[in-house]
Design a protein around this motif. Structure first.
Motif, mmCIF file in Angstrom:
data_model
loop_
_atom_site.group_PDB
_atom_site.id
_atom_site.type_symbol
_atom_site.label_atom_id
_atom_site.label_comp_id
_atom_site.label_asym_id
_atom_site.label_seq_id
_atom_site.Cartn_x
_atom_site.Cartn_y
_atom_site.Cartn_z
ATOM 1 N N GLY A 258 23.062 72.591 119.684
ATOM 2 C CA GLY A 258 24.512 72.610 119.753
ATOM 3 C C GLY A 258 25.110 72.786 118.381
ATOM 4 N N ARG A 259 26.367 72.380 118.244
ATOM 5 C CA ARG A 259 27.086 72.658 117.004
ATOM 6 C C ARG A 259 26.563 71.860 115.815
ATOM 7 N NH1 ARG A 259 30.408 69.114 119.825
ATOM 8 N NH2 ARG A 259 31.585 67.539 118.658
ATOM 9 N N HIS A 260 25.723 70.865 116.090
ATOM 10 C CA HIS A 260 25.159 70.068 114.998
ATOM 11 C C HIS A 260 23.790 70.581 114.552
ATOM 12 C CE1 HIS A 260 28.464 67.327 115.531
ATOM 13 N NE2 HIS A 260 28.121 67.091 116.784
ATOM 14 N N SER A 261 23.355 71.704 115.080
ATOM 15 C CA SER A 261 22.058 72.279 114.707
ATOM 16 C C SER A 261 21.982 72.467 113.191
ATOM 17 C CB SER A 261 21.875 73.634 115.394
ATOM 18 O OG SER A 261 20.882 74.402 114.740
ATOM 19 N N PRO A 262 21.007 71.850 112.520
ATOM 20 C CA PRO A 262 20.935 71.988 111.050
ATOM 21 C C PRO A 262 20.658 73.414 110.606
ATOM 22 C CG PRO A 262 18.988 70.852 111.918
ATOM 23 C CD PRO A 262 19.958 70.957 113.049
ATOM 24 N N ARG A 263 19.912 74.175 111.405
ATOM 25 C CA ARG A 263 19.607 75.550 111.004
ATOM 26 C C ARG A 263 20.862 76.417 111.073
ATOM 27 N NH1 ARG A 263 15.092 73.501 113.188
ATOM 28 N NH2 ARG A 263 15.873 73.674 115.314
ATOM 29 N N ASN A 264 21.606 76.283 112.149
ATOM 30 C CA ASN A 264 22.811 77.091 112.248
ATOM 31 C C ASN A 264 23.890 76.626 111.270
ATOM 32 O OD1 ASN A 264 21.777 78.844 114.108
ATOM 33 N ND2 ASN A 264 22.748 77.894 115.886
ATOM 34 N N ARG A 265 23.953 75.329 110.991
ATOM 35 C CA ARG A 265 24.907 74.848 109.996
ATOM 36 C C ARG A 265 24.567 75.403 108.611
ATOM 37 N NH1 ARG A 265 28.171 70.580 111.844
ATOM 38 N NH2 ARG A 265 28.565 69.845 109.723
ATOM 39 N N TYR A 266 23.275 75.543 108.342
ATOM 40 C CA TYR A 266 22.844 76.121 107.069
ATOM 41 C C TYR A 266 23.326 77.572 106.959
ATOM 42 C CZ TYR A 266 19.740 77.728 103.331
ATOM 43 O OH TYR A 266 19.241 78.272 102.167
#
Length: 439
Positions: A258-266
């Protein structure tokens, strides 16, 4: 395609009317069912909302056979051909009009709650209904808006009968109807939820629109949590809008993420540093995410993503691109392939584009980058098979030494750089071009 409800239909309809944003427009909803649709159109166009109450004047004993229509301020539109064919004398016409005028005025008082009608003269009037079956009411509404002095009339509805839409083009300056069908049936058949709209709901929507127009429009947060209405649910998201951002990238997360995914946040942070806005979006609610069937319901995820992008364009005024991971990549491709989506480009990270329908892959026009790890051999093969179906500009970028989650040192940095370069190179409108492939 069936709409989830009138609100969702209104948001999608607003997307087809984006050229009117910022112009001198008034949105006129036809009660009752057209008003929830019109409320979304008005909100996303940043335009005032009003109601256009129309009463048909029916031939006595044949009330569905209209010899005219009436509107506020004594406006009357008559069809002399019907009057002659039906043999109506002036007394019969006046009796019908008196009864309909009383009902019209009763409804106007209830809906407006003593607010004055919005001026239409010299403006673009966007007349909105929830569907166009025979189109008789819509035709009367357009004629009344014209009689009130509208400079331009745009008739808009989410769905309509092809024959009616063609005829209404002779009445309105433009007709916007994303779905036209030769055999329409009932308008309600094209909605999952087509519950009757009450007078109280119409009154509440008009009152809220009036309150909103008296306030300064709120700018979207430059960095914060937002709640987005998206295809039957309200989903959480994190929106970041750097000053002067030329585009916003909506992230479609993969299974179990979801929106807290560390990879996508990176990746999102890298895009923000490059000046791009980002929306990290949950495509499922917490309850829905517990059902694995929902995680692989690509069409549901695509509808959610598309609805969110309509909201995003309306709130930020920016063009939209998609970044998809795993099953979210298939949803991004499906959503980007929808007619009129105007998605500028798509990037897939470790995605499953093979889960998108073949028709969507063939129809896709947004330039697409498929990023896959060299050690993720099965997914790499599936990406190559999906790429073979694409006719848009596309490329497969293989990251050396990377597995499916790009956990190896430096691999996620490579993903972020590839995505940044792809998005910034494709800021213009999507175009159909000769396919390009590389591995």
């Amino acid at each position: 395609m069936r709409y989830d409800d009138r609100r969702v239909a209104g948001r999608l309809l607003a997307e087809a009317l984006q050229e009117l944003r910022g112009r001198d427009v008034v949105v006129l909803g036809l009660p009752r069912g057209g008003v929830p649709v019109a409320a979304e159109v008005a909100r996303l166009l940043g335009a005032p909302l009003d109601v256009l109450v129309v009463r048909k004047l029916g031939v006595p004993e044949q009330p569905e056979w209209a010899f005219g229509a009436i509107g506020e301020h004594g406006v009357r539109v008559l069809n002399r051909d019907v009057i002659g064919e039906a043999g109506l004398d002036s007394a019969e016409q006046e009796a019908v009009e008196a009864a309909e005028r009383a009902e019209l005025e009763r409804r106007v008082r209830g809906y407006r709650q003593e607010r004055a009608a919005l001026p239409v003269a010299g403006r673009t009037a966007v007349v909105v209904d929830d569907g166009l079956a025979t189109g008789a009411t819509a035709e009367a509404a357009c004629r009344i808006a014209r009689d009130r002095g509208a400079a331009r009339i745009v008739l808009a509805a989410p769905v309509g009968a092809a024959r009616s839409v063609a005829r209404l083009r002779e009445v309105a300056d433009d007709v916007v109807c994303p779905q036209t069908h030769r055999m329409l049936g009932s308008v309600g058949a094209w909605y999952r939820d087509f519950a009757q709209v009450s007078d109280a709901e119409v009154t509440a929507l008009l009152a809220e629109a009036a309150r909103s127009s008296s306030r300064s429009p709120a700018a979207p947060p430059s960095d914060g949590e937002v709640l987005i209405p998206a295809a039957g649910a309200r989903v959480g998201a994190h929106l970041v809008v750097p000053d002067g951002a030329p585009q916003v990238v909506a992230f479609a997360h993969g299974s179990g993420s979801g929106r807290h995914s560390p990879r996508n946040r990176y990746v999102a942070t890298a895009l923000n540093r490059a000046g791009l806005a980002t929306l990290l979006l949950d495509l499922l609610t917490d309850d829905e995410a517990h059902d694995r069937n929902n995680v692989f319901d690509i069409l549901l995820l695509a509808r959610r993503l598309h609805a969110a992008s309509v909201w995003l364009r309306g709130e930020t005024g920016l063009p939209v691109a998609y970044f998809g991971a795993s099953t979210g990549a298939a949803a991004a491709l499906e959503a980007a392939a929808l007619s009129g989506s105007e998605v500028r480009s798509v990037v897939s990270r470790g995605g499953r584009p093979d889960l998108a329908t073949p028709a969507a892959l063939t129809r896709l026009r947004a330039p697409t980058l498929l990023i896959v790890g060299s050690r993720d051999t099965q997914v790499l093969s599936l990406n190559r098979l999906a790429a073979d179906r694409m006719h848009c500009e596309h490329r497969i970028a293989v990251v050396p030494g990377a597995t499916h989650l790009f956990e190896e040192p430096g691999t996620l940095t490579t993903v972020a750089e590839l995505a940044r370069d792809w998005f910034t190179a494709h800021l213009g409108r999507p175009t159909s071009s000769t396919p390009r492939r590389s591995a």
